[in-house]
Design an enzyme around this catalytic site. Structure first.
Site, PDB file in Angstrom:
ATOM      1  N   SER A 163       0.232  -1.768   0.291  1.00 39.97           N
ATOM      2  CA  SER A 163       0.047  -0.094   0.545  1.00 39.97           C
ATOM      3  C   SER A 163       0.598   1.556   0.040  1.00 39.97           C
ATOM      4  O   SER A 163       1.754   0.954  -1.017  1.00 39.97           O
ATOM      5  CB  SER A 163      -0.904  -0.173   1.159  1.00 39.97           C
ATOM      6  N   ASP A 375      -8.371  -6.018  -5.619  1.00 38.77           N
ATOM      7  CA  ASP A 375      -7.980  -5.067  -4.772  1.00 38.77           C
ATOM      8  C   ASP A 375      -8.510  -3.815  -5.784  1.00 38.77           C
ATOM      9  O   ASP A 375      -8.865  -3.598  -6.543  1.00 38.77           O
ATOM     10  CB  ASP A 375      -7.046  -4.675  -4.677  1.00 38.77           C
ATOM     11  N   HIS A 435      -6.017  -6.749  -1.684  1.00 38.62           N
ATOM     12  CA  HIS A 435      -5.445  -5.399  -1.386  1.00 38.62           C
ATOM     13  C   HIS A 435      -4.412  -6.326  -0.193  1.00 38.62           C
ATOM     14  O   HIS A 435      -3.517  -5.778  -0.540  1.00 38.62           O
ATOM     15  CB  HIS A 435      -5.597  -4.446  -0.614  1.00 38.62           C
TER      16      HIS A 435
END
Length: 458
Positions: A163, A375, A435
């Site tokens: 991220s 994601d 994610h």
């Protein structure tokens, strides 16, 4: 002379302390763990936790890959989330994780930037305000850990980020190269790995509307609203209005949540509030349990706490883990994400780091990109968009290449992803994952890590 808690913590990194909850950096008798604080700047203290892999298949004195894990946010805790919820030896129930990345490398978790997790600053003005500042702090930490440790500084270090951590990882990779070349850091950089990383915010926000419309989470009207705010962000970025762009990003997420009935930004198959981080593990073999339980033997007398059995990370980190580590300031409350860190970095949040990736590639550093199919926040289509903007000389050949399918171990009945590589750029498309790829597709993620670190096969 009376010392503050922070001063005692730093002092105890060098000598054995027995007063209160403060204790020196320590390791288990078999050398499998070590942890401590590094004062990366005056009154700015960064916490680290190093696990030595029990799966080494070569002479332990020989170089073995080390993964430095950087969490997102900015302000999320790698020592908590990455360690106990994703790739560390134990899960949040303090049970062995069958898919731990220790099977392929040593693991070094840090709470970065300072203020995240167990890391702390003594004055609020000391929070970092940019990715470059965060990378500088991390470089200082690496100097303290690696320069005087011959085993560490001869082992290849892989900076693996998830991220927002990807933006910092790019800056850290460049900072490490400069520090090594100037003789300030003894370290061999094996590569930089960008997992579902926030490299180009502009490309990601433009991907959200079409993606969610295509999978029926937004209708046409919702997509148009999303695209309109993305265009506003583009203009703000062009004008250098980075804080305003961050505020519009927040507005965009709210609009999408409203019109999608609260889609989960980490997995478009879920609604917001459905925890994408699994708190359970698969059935381990007896051998794997024996290997990994060494990490929990100091916790056995504490595991009767009901909240641990429930797998609550906050309670775990503020309870039995804090008690185990002994050097965490008593008044520090662990949190999975620091709002203070995010606020301090608000002006850098929406900046692109594509040029940094280009620079890493140009310097010959291996760059690995992986993305989960489901994601949203760092969508695969957004990642592909920023990759196409690279000025790297090998991009054209990379784009032409066909992908190879990925499978889980010897099972060839189900395609679990795709990959392709050209020179020092590697890309992994992970099917069925959101994610948090190591959680959603642990088998394929582990294979990818083994290929990336070139660790011996078990």
């Amino acid at each position: 002379m009376k010392r503050s808690v922070a001063q005692l913590v730093i002092l105890c990194l060098m000598v054995s302390c027995t007063n209160g909850e403060t204790k020196a950096v320590r390791s288990n008798s078999d050398g499998s763990e070590a942890w401590g604080y590094v004062e990366v700047r005056p009154k700015a203290h960064m916490f680290w936790w190093h696990y030595k892999s029990p799966y080494r298949v070569e002479d332990p004195s020989k170089p073995w890959p080390i993964i430095l894990w950087l969490q997102g946010g900015p302000g999320a805790s790698g020592v908590g989330i990455g360690n106990f919820q994703e790739v560390g030896p134990l899960d949040t129930f303090l049970k062995p994780r069958n898919s731990t990345w220790l099977k392929k490398a040593d693991l070094l978790f840090v709470d970065s930037p300072v203020g995240a997790g167990y890391s702390f600053v003594e004055e609020k003005e000391l929070y970092v305000k940019s990715d470059e500042e965060a990378a500088k702090d991390l470089t200082t930490l690496l100097q303290q850990l690696f320069n005087k440790n011959q085993i560490l500084n001869q082992s290849p270090l892989y900076i693996v980020a998830e991220s927002y951590g990807g933006k910092i990882a790019v800056k850290l990779g460049l900072s490490v190269i400069n520090a090594v070349q100037s003789g300030k850091l003894k370290l061999h950089l094996g590569g930089v790995v960008l997992g579902d990383s926030w490299i180009s915010p502009e490309d990601f926000v433009f991907s959200w509307g079409p993606l969610l419309n295509y999978v029926s989470r937004l209708d046409y009207n919702g997509m148009e609203l999303s695209n309109s705010l993305a265009e506003k962000i583009r203009k703000q970025l062009k004008n250098g209005e980075y804080v305003a762009a961050t505020e519009t990003w927040m507005e965009l997420e709210s609009i999408i949540s409203l019109h999608s009935n609260s889609v989960d930004f980490y997995n478009f198959m879920l609604d917001s509030g459905m925890d994408p981080l699994s708190l359970t593990t698969s059935e381990e073999t007896r051998k794997e349990n024996r290997i990994l339980k060494k990490y929990s033997r100091y916790l056995n007398d504490l595991r009767s706490v009901n909240s641990v059995d429930e797998g609550d990370l906050d309670t775990l980190m503020n309870g039995v883990i804090k008690k185990k580590l002994k050097i965490i300031p008593k008044d520090l409350v662990w949190g999975n994400n620091s709002g203070n860190v995010f606020t301090a970095m608000q002006s850098d949040f929406m900046r692109s780091t594509i040029e940094g990736v280009d620079e890493l590639l140009a310097k010959g550093i291996d760059v690995t990109i992986y993305n989960g199919q489901l994601d949203v926040i760092c969508s695969t289509s957004g990642t592909e968009a920023w990759v196409r903007k690279l000025k790297w000389e090998g991009l054209q050949e990379f784009t032409k290449m066909e992908r190879e399918p990925l499978y889980c171990e010897n099972d060839r009945t189900t395609t679990r992803g795709f990959t392709k590589s050209f020179k020092n750029l590697h890309f992994y498309w992970i099917l069925g994952a959101g994610h948090f790829v190591p959680v959603d597709e642990p088998c394929v993620a582990l294979k990818m890590v083994g290929d990336t670190t070139k660790s011996p096969q078990l």
